[in-house]
Structures are given as structure tokens and as C-alpha cells.
Design a protein around this motif. Structure first.
Motif, PDB file in Angstrom:
ATOM      1  N   ALA A 172       0.902  -1.217  -0.030  1.00 47.49           N
ATOM      2  CA  ALA A 172       0.066  -0.041   0.033  1.00 47.49           C
ATOM      3  C   ALA A 172       1.030   1.322   0.043  1.00 47.49           C
ATOM      4  O   ALA A 172       0.622   2.235  -0.792  1.00 47.49           O
ATOM      5  CB  ALA A 172      -1.189  -0.114   1.069  1.00 47.49           C
ATOM      6  N   ALA A 173       2.115   1.340   0.803  1.00 47.16           N
ATOM      7  CA  ALA A 173       2.658   2.417   1.225  1.00 47.16           C
ATOM      8  C   ALA A 173       3.873   2.639   0.150  1.00 47.16           C
ATOM      9  O   ALA A 173       4.242   3.548   0.020  1.00 47.16           O
ATOM     10  CB  ALA A 173       3.051   2.589   2.514  1.00 47.16           C
ATOM     11  N   TYR A 184       2.307   8.407   4.580  1.00 46.05           N
ATOM     12  CA  TYR A 184       1.176   7.912   3.971  1.00 46.05           C
ATOM     13  C   TYR A 184       0.012   7.572   4.712  1.00 46.05           C
ATOM     14  O   TYR A 184      -0.997   7.773   4.342  1.00 46.05           O
ATOM     15  CB  TYR A 184       1.822   6.318   3.370  1.00 46.05           C
ATOM     16  N   HIS A 188      -3.549   9.264   4.283  1.00 46.32           N
ATOM     17  CA  HIS A 188      -4.713   8.660   3.957  1.00 46.32           C
ATOM     18  C   HIS A 188      -5.511   8.239   5.384  1.00 46.32           C
ATOM     19  O   HIS A 188      -6.260   7.295   5.310  1.00 46.32           O
ATOM     20  CB  HIS A 188      -4.469   7.440   3.139  1.00 46.32           C
ATOM     21  N   ASP A 191      -9.329   7.175   4.987  1.00 48.28           N
ATOM     22  CA  ASP A 191      -9.980   5.971   4.204  1.00 48.28           C
ATOM     23  C   ASP A 191      -8.548   5.280   3.423  1.00 48.28           C
ATOM     24  O   ASP A 191      -8.232   5.101   2.457  1.00 48.28           O
ATOM     25  CB  ASP A 191     -10.433   6.563   2.683  1.00 48.28           C
ATOM     26  N   PRO A 193      -6.928   2.025   2.642  1.00 48.14           N
ATOM     27  CA  PRO A 193      -7.104   0.734   1.987  1.00 48.14           C
ATOM     28  C   PRO A 193      -6.958  -0.522   2.801  1.00 48.14           C
ATOM     29  O   PRO A 193      -6.295  -0.663   3.703  1.00 48.14           O
ATOM     30  CB  PRO A 193      -6.066   0.787   0.833  1.00 48.14           C
ATOM     31  N   THR A 194      -7.726  -1.487   2.525  1.00 46.64           N
ATOM     32  CA  THR A 194      -7.918  -2.534   3.224  1.00 46.64           C
ATOM     33  C   THR A 194      -6.865  -3.323   3.309  1.00 46.64           C
ATOM     34  O   THR A 194      -6.451  -4.061   4.313  1.00 46.64           O
ATOM     35  CB  THR A 194      -9.134  -3.556   2.435  1.00 46.64           C
ATOM     36  N   ILE A 195      -5.994  -3.502   2.269  1.00 47.46           N
ATOM     37  CA  ILE A 195      -4.757  -4.129   2.102  1.00 47.46           C
ATOM     38  C   ILE A 195      -3.727  -3.646   3.293  1.00 47.46           C
ATOM     39  O   ILE A 195      -3.128  -4.384   3.980  1.00 47.46           O
ATOM     40  CB  ILE A 195      -4.250  -3.871   0.628  1.00 47.46           C
TER      41      ILE A 195
END
Lengths: 463, 171
Positions: A172-173, A184, A188, A191, A193-195
């Protein structure tokens, strides 16, 4: 950083002393070396930690790292005072054991000072792999072998989770540095991300295994009671401190703004760890196993410090781990003597009548137990007090209530040892103690007393 | 239509997942190890697709070659067979299945969202030469020089431990 290099060299040098068979000089070399490392480490306290951070972004020796490293080095040095008497009969491997303990310490210092996931992983592995071996150093005892293989299998499995989590976070990052991941996360925060969330959770699984948090604690009682007691002491003190230093650094510096994600999970783990640790400790017949469960429950109290996460948290976690380590050192130290004297029996009955023939040992054990139970003039009380106050400041009332109730349960089984020691018994023997051994225990107990009276000596070191 | 690398990707992925499942499901431990070798080959193929030639070679030599052979030897020396396999009770099995499924659920959910994330462009795609030995070596000896050196402590600790545990008891 210089301290880590010096410590690695010291470890290698210790292995050489084994080759040349300098048996008498081994222990003084290690202790003097550790004192030197302590000084080198302390010098980083006064410098600004920019150079290493800029050069590689791998480790950063800020005050947090320096203070935790200092505690780790100090506790390890005290443990070496206990080594000589404990490993009296062990002749062949003693230099290897010393070397491995020093390498473990290198791993612990890296865990306190990492600023990159690669270093976190290496730190955890350098801490763990020598420990797997050390747990099995009593090769002729089945329990020691069992402890070693169990710790190894479970530990490798949990490392798998940790690595998988790191991979997902990287996915993700796109960076391994703590700074990059924090940027990061901050960017964010709403929101994620789920990952990324799954990555945090999997990393937490790996870290909670190392601190023996509740659903991942099953290895701890067996490994603690099976391993040689000196190594158990090492696990309960140095390893636990390093694991908490790493966990808090990870959560505070990196995933701080993602707190809503992991807060509930960690809250539950903290509550569960305290309850399971304390109530299982009640039912133990052996003191060593009781102390193992007590170590689990103390991990629960420390997790409250982690979830509180405000400006005082790092200090209160440090104070608690230091005090808990000192108390564990004393209690395991006395336990080692009593167990050896009773031919391997570590039940409560082995402690009967200790106060009559060995008043010094009984006094030390009483101090340690009172501190672990959190009785006011001793440092253990202030450790709990700081942690609880810290959580109250953030308004986490319920977890503090659970913790207070649990500490009351804890008083019962800690006092069981004290009651056994002061019970009348017919003919317990006088236990021979080497002066170095007694010296380490007395220093640790004295520190428990002094830190209880002047807690602000160490509780403000990171400001 | 599909281009060649996509076909290769899906083929390798199917092979990797199939062989990974067979590692778990096959009754004979030796078969498990052999399926694991197949799995490692498939994953090595993925490295090749990602322009990581060096990792491709190392993965085959070290994992599929050396480590798996060690595994085979260990399993043969332990002489595992169906009779000596301990029977787990049903509650334990059930708990394992439930927690495994939960983990699968979480991971699938995580990877399902991966496509729509606010992902930055991956550097590896931008630079096709990133996986060459030369570039890898440069990275290893500049940015990652500290982990590289520190890992020597890990290896010496592991070696000392192995020697210590393997030594004959003299007394």
C-alpha cells in the motif's frame, strides 16, 4: 549505533575466549564490556540523532531508543552476575551461551531503535534465533528440548505473519521506512485501503506473539517453565522489554494516525491478556509456572500503556518494563537457588521455611513479590499507577477498572509465595550463595525500593 | 486478447495455488515436499515476470534446490508415515478450519480492495533494469548496507547455536 557495533564485537570476542579457554577471565570481560557498551550507548543520549537517520534510514538512536537500550544492557549485565553460579556444572559451552546472550541483546537494541521494517525484522530474528537455542541448552532434559522446539516452531510461524503484514503494508505505502509509512498513514488517515489495514493486523499478530498477548500466549507458559531458569529470566526481562519497545515504536511512530483501526483489537487483547494471565496464575502449583503466567498478565498491563498513547506513554511503558524486569530478576534469581537446593522442585512447598534459614533470600523475594503485586512504597506500584493514570487521561475507564480488579487477583498469588516462605517448617537447609549472585539481587531489589521513592529519576528520561 | 505475459501469469498462478494446496492435502510427506518444490518454481516464474532475474535464479537455487533437499532428507530420516501421524481431536480441527477461513476472508477482502487503492506507481515497473544483479548489489551496499552487515550477527548466532546443540556431550 556505536553501542551495537561494540556489542557485536564483544559477542564475537566472547566466543574467542571460549576457544582459548580463558574460563576465569570470561565473566569479567563480558561485564566490563557491557559497561563500556552502556557508556557508548549513553553518549548517544546527548547528541541529536540526525546522522544515522539521514545516512541510511535504517536505525535511529533517539532518546527513546537510547533509554530502552540502556535498560536492556543494564538488566543483561545483572543477569551475567547470576550466570556463574547457575552454570557451575556446565563447562563446555559456557562461552557459547554468553555469546548467544550478547547476540540476543544486539537484536533487542535493534528492536528499540529500528526506523525501517527491514531492521525490525532483522532485530526480531536476531533476538529470537539465539533464544530458540538458549531455551534448549539443557540438552538432557526433555522439558528444555520441548521448550526449544515449541518456541522455534511457534516463533517461526508468527514471524510468517509479521512478514506477510509487512509485505501488505509495503504494497500500500511503497516504502519500508517508518517516516514514509507515517506520511502515507497521515495522508490517507480517513480512507486507508483494506490491504493496509490487513497488513497492520497481521503485523500486530506477529508482534503480539512476541509480547505474549492473550490469544497468542499459548507458547509462553510451556517455554518459560521448560527453559533453563536463567534463560527464562532473560525472556521475562530483556526480551519482553525489547518486544514492547518495538511494539510501541511501531504503533506510535508509524501507525499512530491509524489508531481507530487497531485500537479496538488491542483493547480486547489487553483485557484478555490480563484476565487469562491472572486467573491462570491462580491455579498453578509451580512457582516458575506462576511467574510465567504473571509475565503474561504484566504484558496485559503494558498493553494498556500502549493503547493510551499520549505524550507520557513512552515514559510510563519504560518505567513499567524496567521495574517489572528488576522484580522478575530478583524473583527468578531466588527461585533458581531454591529450586536447585530442592533438587528441581519449584512448587510452593519448596519455599516453606525459607525465611528462617535464609532470611536474606526471603527478604529479597518478599520485596520482589510486593513490587509485582503493586504495594505502595515499592516501584511496582508506581509502574501500575503511571500506566493507569495515563489511560484515564484519555478516558479509557473500563480497561483501567478491569486492570485494577486484576491486580487485586494478582495480590493473592504473589502473597501465596510470601506466606509459604514465612510458614514454619522443620529442617530446610541453608543455601550457599556466591557473593556476585547476591550482589546482583541486592542491587536489583535496592533499585526497586529507590525507584519507588524517587520515580521521577527515570520516568522523565525521554522528555 | 491476452498477451504472452498475461498467459504466463495466469498459468503460473494456477500452478502455484494448485501445488500449494497439494502440499497441504497430500497424505505422503515426501509428496508434500515435492509439491512445494513445484510451488517454488512457479513463484520463481513470477519473479521473472517482474523483471527480477537475480531473485529468480536465487529462489530456484536456494529454495527449490538446497532447502528442499534438506527437507527431504529430514523427512526421510524422521521416517514419517501415516501410522505415526498423531490424531487431532475434532474440536481442534474445527477451530483450525474456522480460524483459517476467517484469515482467508480478511485477506481476500484486503486484496479485493487493492486495485482501487490510492496506490502510487511502483518503481519496479518504471525501471526495467531494477532486478539486475548490478542494481541489486548497488542497493544492497548503499541504502541497505546496515541490514546487510547486521545480518552477519544473525548468521553467526545461528551457526554457534547449531554447533553448540550438535556437539557431543563431553562430560
Amino acid at each position: 549505533m556505536n553501542a551495537i557495533i561494540a556489542l557485536s564485537l564483544l559477542g564475537i570476542f566472547t566466543l574467542f575466549t571460549g576457544i582459548f579457554n580463558w574460563r576465569k577471565a570470561m565473566l569479567p570481560i563480558v561485564v566490563i564490556g557491557l559497561a563500556g557498551v552502556f557508556v557508548l550507548n549513553g553518549m548517544d543520549y546527548f547528541t541529536t540523532p540526525s546522522w544515522y537517520a539521514d545516512y541510511t534510514h535504517m536505525v535511529i538512536f533517539d532518546r527513546y531508543a537510547v533509554v530502552f537500550s540502556a535498560a536492556l544492557i543494564m538488566i543483561t549485565a545483572m543477569l551475567f552476575f547470576l550466570c556463574k553460579q547457575y552454570y557451575q556444572k556446565e563447562d563446555n559451552n559456557i562461552s557459547d551461551i554468553y555469546g548467544l546472550i550478547l547476540f540476543t541483546l544486539v537484536g533487542g537494541m535493534l528492536m528499540a531503535s529500528f526506523s525501517n521494517f527491514a531492521m525490525l525484522f532483522l532485530g526480531i530474528e536476531i533476538l529470537s534465533i539465539p533464544l530458540y537455542i538458549l531455551a534448549g541448552t539443557k540438552r538432557l532434559e526433555v522439558t528444555s528440548n520441548e521448550a526449544s522446539i515449541k518456541y522455534f516452531l511457534m516463533g517461526s510461524f508468527s514471524t510468517g505473519f509479521l512478514l506477510f503484514g509487512m509485505a501488505l503494508v509495503y504494497g500500500a505505502a511503497h516504502t519500508f521506512t517508518l517516516d514514509g509509512i507515517r506520511q502515507y498513514t497521515d495522508a490517507h488517515a480517513g480512507d486507508l485501503p483494506t490491504i493496509f489495514v490487513a497488513g497492520i493486523m497481521l503485523m500486530l499478530v506477529g508482534m503480539l506473539f512476541k509480547v505474549s498477548g492473550a490469544p497468542f500466549h499459548f507458547w509462553a507458559p510451556d517455554v518459560y517453565s521448560g527453559a533453563p531458569t536463567l534463560i527464562t529470566t532473560f525472556m521475562a526481562t530483556v526480551v519482553k522489554t525489547a518486544a514492547f519497545a518495538a511494539l510501541y515504536r511501531l504503533l506510535f511512530y508509524t501507525f499512530g494516525s491509524a489508531k481507530p483501526i487497531w485500537f479496538d483489537a488491542l483493547w480486547g487483547v489487553a483485557a484478555l491478556t490480563m484476565i487469562i494471565g491472572n486467573f491462570s496464575a491462580l491455579y498453578q502449583h509451580g512457582v516458575k509456572r506462576m511467574l510465567a503466567y504473571s509475565s503474561i498478565s504484566n504484558a496485559g498491563y503494558l498493553l494498556i500503556g500502549v493503547i493510551a498513547m499520549n505524550t507520557h506513554s513512552a515514559n510510563s511503558i519504560f518505567y513499567y518494563t524496567l521495574v517489572y524486569s528488576l522484580a522478575s530478576l530478583v524473583s527468578f534469581g531466588v527461585l533458581m537457588l531454591v529450586t536447585q537446593d530442592n533438587g528441581g522442585d519449584d512448587s510452593y512447598t519448596a519455599f516453606k521455611g525459607l525465611a528462617r534459614n535464609n532470611p536474606a533470600l526471603a527478604g529479597l523475594m518478599t520485596l520482589a513479590m510486593l513490587s509485582l503485586a503493586g504495594i505502595p512504597p515499592l516501584a511496582g506500584f508506581f509502574g501500575k499507577y503511571y500506566i493507569f493514570i495515563n489511560a484515564m487521561e484519555n478516558g479509557y475507564i473500563y480497561i483501567v477498572l478491569i486492570a485494577v480488579a486484576n491486580s487485586l487477583v494478582g495480590i493473592y498469588y504473589y502473597f501465596k509465595v510470601i506466606v509459604a516462605m514465612f510458614a514454619k517448617d522443620t529442617a530446610p537447609t541453608k543455601i550457599a550463595v556466591q557473593p556476585a549472585y547476591l550482589f546482583a539481587l541486592v542491587v536489583a531489589a535496592a533499585l526497586l525500593f529507590v525507584l519507588g521513592i524517587f520515580p521521577d529519576w527515570v520516568s522523565g528520561l525521554m522528555n | 486478447m491476452y498477451n504472452i505475459s498475461e498467459v504466463a501469469f495466469y498459468g503460473l498462478s494456477t500452478l502455484a495455488i494448485f501445488s500449494a494446496l497439494m502440499v497441504v492435502f497430500s497424505r505422503n510427506p515426501v509428496h508434500s515436499v515435492l509439491y512445494l518444490v513445484v510451488c517454488f518454481f512457479a513463484i520463481s516464474g513470477h519473479f521473472l515476470l517482474l523483471n527480477a532475474q537475480f531473485l529468480f535464479v536465487v529462489n530456484i537455487i536456494v529454495y527449490a534446490g538446497a532447502i528442499m533437499v534438506l527437507f527431504l532428507f529430514t523427512i526421510m530420516m524422521l521416517n514419517l508415515n501415516r501410522e505415526s501421524e498423531p490424531h487431532k481431536n475434532i474440536i481442534l480441527k474445527l477451530a483450525a478450519v474456522v480460524s483459517g477461513c476467517l484469515l482467508l476472508l480478511v485477506l481476500v477482502a484486503a486484496l479485493k480492495g487493492a486495485e482501487t487503492t490510492t496506490a502510487m506507481p511502483i518503481d519496479a515497473i518504471k525501471d526495467p533494469n531494477i532486478g539486475l544483479v548490478k542494481n541489486l548489489g548497488k542497493e544492497l551496499f548503499t541504502r541497505f548496507v546496515l541490514p546487510f552487515e547486521i545480518s552477519s550477527i544473525l548468521f553467526i548466532a545461528a551457526m554457534v547455536g547449531t554447533v553448540m546443540l550438535g556437539k557431543k556431550k563431553l562430560t
